[in-house]
Motif scaffolding. Sequence first.
Motif, short mmCIF file in Angstrom:
data_model
loop_
_atom_site.label_atom_id
_atom_site.label_comp_id
_atom_site.label_asym_id
_atom_site.label_seq_id
_atom_site.Cartn_x
_atom_site.Cartn_y
_atom_site.Cartn_z
N GLU A 232 0.83 -1.21 0.00
CA GLU A 232 0.00 0.00 0.00
C GLU A 232 0.87 1.26 0.00
O GLU A 232 0.58 2.23 -0.71
CB GLU A 232 -0.94 -0.01 1.21
N LEU A 233 1.94 1.23 0.79
CA LEU A 233 2.85 2.38 0.81
C LEU A 233 3.54 2.55 -0.54
O LEU A 233 3.82 3.68 -0.97
CB LEU A 233 3.88 2.20 1.92
N GLN A 234 3.82 1.43 -1.21
CA GLN A 234 4.42 1.50 -2.54
C GLN A 234 3.47 2.19 -3.52
O GLN A 234 3.88 3.00 -4.34
CB GLN A 234 4.77 0.09 -3.04
N GLN A 235 2.16 1.86 -3.39
CA GLN A 235 1.16 2.51 -4.24
C GLN A 235 1.10 4.01 -3.95
O GLN A 235 1.00 4.83 -4.87
CB GLN A 235 -0.22 1.89 -4.00
N VAL A 236 1.16 4.36 -2.67
CA VAL A 236 1.15 5.77 -2.29
C VAL A 236 2.35 6.48 -2.90
O VAL A 236 2.24 7.58 -3.45
CB VAL A 236 1.15 5.92 -0.75
N ARG A 237 3.51 5.83 -2.78
CA ARG A 237 4.74 6.41 -3.33
C ARG A 237 4.61 6.64 -4.83
O ARG A 237 4.97 7.73 -5.34
CB ARG A 237 5.92 5.49 -3.05
N ASP A 238 4.12 5.64 -5.54
CA ASP A 238 4.01 5.75 -7.00
C ASP A 238 3.08 6.89 -7.38
O ASP A 238 3.37 7.67 -8.30
CB ASP A 238 3.51 4.43 -7.59
N ARG A 239 1.93 6.98 -6.70
CA ARG A 239 0.98 8.05 -7.02
C ARG A 239 1.56 9.43 -6.70
O ARG A 239 1.37 10.39 -7.44
CB ARG A 239 -0.32 7.83 -6.25
N LEU A 240 2.27 9.53 -5.57
CA LEU A 240 2.88 10.80 -5.19
C LEU A 240 3.95 11.22 -6.19
O LEU A 240 4.05 12.41 -6.54
CB LEU A 240 3.48 10.70 -3.78
N PHE A 241 4.73 10.25 -6.67
CA PHE A 241 5.77 10.57 -7.64
C PHE A 241 5.17 11.05 -8.95
O PHE A 241 5.65 12.01 -9.55
CB PHE A 241 6.65 9.34 -7.87
N VAL A 242 4.10 10.38 -9.39
CA VAL A 242 3.44 10.78 -10.63
C VAL A 242 2.86 12.19 -10.49
O VAL A 242 3.02 13.04 -11.37
CB VAL A 242 2.33 9.78 -11.01
#
Length: 278
Positions: A232-242
């Motif tokens: 879930e944190l990886q998903q958060v990271r990916d969305r934040l980076f985008v």
Amino acid sequence: METKFLSDGRKVVIVGQLNNTETIVQEVFVTQAGDELPGGERFVVKSLHDQPVESWLSRETVKHEKALADAKSKVEGINKEIDDLRNKLSFWKGMVKQVAAFAKHINDANLDHFADVLTGQVKYAVSRGYGLPEIEKFEDYMSSIDNYYGRKEFKGIKCISVLGSTDGNIALTVSVYSDGSGGSNQVEFYKTIEEARKRVKQIALEMLNGNGLSLDAVRKCSSMGIIFSKDELQQVRDRLFVASEKSLAHHQEQFDKQVVQINSNKQAIEQMLNEAIN
């Protein structure tokens, strides 16, 4: 220069002896540099002391003033506790009244959750509004408190409206004030903190799959004791980076436009100067 002290604490220098009981003195003053110099008019006194003294009345006055200040501080603390307890008692008194009205007018076995709300069986409130909701204690959220110059006063229980949906669930909306005014928010109530955290986490993940979940929202979840898995944190990271890359590209585009505009303005000024010279 022989010095003595008066009964009122003043320091004096002895000028001479008037008789066996009276002495001529002059008061001692202190300069800004700390030097002691006799000054003012000379006067006659009867009582002199070798060191500064304090009257019994003066000392007792200081003791009484301190005792009075301590008592005042304790009274203020007790009054605050009384106000807090009065507010809590007022809240539960209002709750009892609502329970009686509920029992009198509603007799539906499908309203178990609503009954739990009215009888105080729930412990936490999650208000659904814009952004990520917070978890609040039931009595804190439902209390309408008036803040008047730092003093909190209980004004009543916030008005609850019940909206029945087609699937049999009960949606509750809570107004800002006890009379139903001030707007309202849809609220969900839970008996345990784990249930409330689970619901807020669910909302956070829905935001992640929608418009995105901000870093502040993730930190807010952490402060409420909500834990995300590594995936879930990886998903958060990916969305934040985008989102960050898009924001950076947008600001870079605006910056480039401003640079072009500034250069264009500079060229126009140069052209006007050249034409003026010629």
